[in-house]
Every structure is written in C-alpha cells, then in structure tokens.
Write a protein that holds these residues in place. Structure first.
Motif, PDB file in Angstrom:
ATOM      1  N   GLN A   1       1.029   3.983  -3.004  1.00 18.60           N
ATOM      2  CA  GLN A   1       0.759   5.389  -2.729  1.00 18.60           C
ATOM      3  C   GLN A   1       1.952   6.255  -3.130  1.00 18.60           C
ATOM      4  OE1 GLN A   1      -0.247   5.040   1.432  1.00 18.60           O
ATOM      5  NE2 GLN A   1      -2.441   5.061   0.997  1.00 18.60           N
TER       6      GLN A   1
ATOM      7  N   VAL B   1       0.841  -1.197   0.000  1.00 17.92           N
ATOM      8  CA  VAL B   1       0.000   0.000   0.000  1.00 17.92           C
ATOM      9  C   VAL B   1       0.879   1.251   0.000  1.00 17.92           C
ATOM     10  CG1 VAL B   1      -1.616   1.365   1.404  1.00 17.92           C
ATOM     11  CG2 VAL B   1      -2.019  -1.088   1.048  1.00 17.92           C
TER      12      VAL B   1
ATOM     13  N   PRO C   1      -7.507  -1.469   1.502  1.00 15.02           N
ATOM     14  CA  PRO C   1      -7.022  -0.109   1.741  1.00 15.02           C
ATOM     15  C   PRO C   1      -7.872   0.914   1.001  1.00 15.02           C
ATOM     16  CG  PRO C   1      -5.498  -1.311   0.333  1.00 15.02           C
ATOM     17  CD  PRO C   1      -6.545  -2.277   0.768  1.00 15.02           C
TER      18      PRO C   1
ATOM     19  N   LEU D   1      -3.147  -0.968  -6.775  1.00 19.25           N
ATOM     20  CA  LEU D   1      -2.682  -2.139  -6.043  1.00 19.25           C
ATOM     21  C   LEU D   1      -3.377  -3.374  -6.616  1.00 19.25           C
ATOM     22  CD1 LEU D   1      -1.049  -3.223  -3.602  1.00 19.25           C
ATOM     23  CD2 LEU D   1      -3.120  -2.924  -2.242  1.00 19.25           C
TER      24      LEU D   1
ATOM     25  N   VAL E   1      -7.905  -0.767  -6.127  1.00 22.43           N
ATOM     26  CA  VAL E   1      -7.474  -2.108  -5.727  1.00 22.43           C
ATOM     27  C   VAL E   1      -8.179  -3.154  -6.580  1.00 22.43           C
ATOM     28  CG1 VAL E   1      -7.305  -3.776  -3.844  1.00 22.43           C
ATOM     29  CG2 VAL E   1      -7.118  -1.333  -3.349  1.00 22.43           C
TER      30      VAL E   1
END
Length: 120
Positions: A25, A21, A47, A31, A52
């Motif tokens: 970021q 994560v 997250p 992700l 995702v």
C-alpha cells in the motif's frame, strides 16, 4: 513492481502478511502471496484494495519451501522485495534445525524485509 510475502501458518506468517500489505500500500503496488500454508485462501482472507496474486503449493511433497519461494521469485521479475516473518531462536535451535527464513534471507535474489512476530 510488486511486493512478495512468503506466508506460513504461524503468528510470524500473519505478521509478515500484515507488513507486506502495508508495504504494498505504501508503494502503491501489488502483492504477490506465496502460500506455504497448504490451504487455499478464500476471498475473505485476502487483503482488499490491492491487486493480489496467490501462488499455492500442491502439498507437503510439493518441494522444499525455500526452493518454492526462490523459484517463484525467479519466475516473477516484477517482484522487487520479499517480506518474511521471523522469530528468535536459541543458538542450539539454529545449529540443529536450520531455518527456512535464514535460508531465504541468504538466497533471495531480491531485498528481504524481515518482521519479528512481536513487532519489533
């Protein structure tokens, strides 16, 4: 571009998720979560603030975890790195049992970022 994480039900797996994560970021990318835990993720477990994509296994008999991860990486060329959680093992443990992480490090078609469970 995307960051993949091979997530297991272990402290190492959770540490790998945290690192993946942070990496996604930092790079401003999505992700790609390869779920090796055998349970589906709920929205609360994922997250927030990231795009995702989750790939779930269908069960223990699905396939070898290493093959599953390598196949997913091959099917998703947008993934440009893989994050794995690892732990220290004795020489005997390495010789007798082998290691999913070790096999993935050796076979991965993309660079691998390894994260130890104790954070070092």
């Amino acid at each position: 571009m995307s960051v993949a994480v091979a997530l297991t039900d272990s402290p190492e797996g959770r540490r790998a998720l945290d690192a993946a994560v942070a990496e996604a970021q930092n790079l401003g990318t999505g992700l790609f979560l390869i779920n090796l835990t055998l349970h589906d993720f709920t929205e609360e477990e994922l997250p927030s603030g990231l795009e995702v994509t989750v790939v779930n296994r269908s069960g223990r008999g699905d396939r070898d975890p290493v093959t599953a991860v390598i196949d997913e990486l091959g099917d998703h060329p947008e993934v440009d790195r893989l994050v794995l959680g690892v732990r220290a093992r004795s020489r005997v443990g390495k010789m007798i049992l082998g290691s999913v992480a070790q096999r993935l490090i050796l076979r991965s078609p993309v660079p691998v970022l390894t994260v130890r469970q104790d954070g070092r």
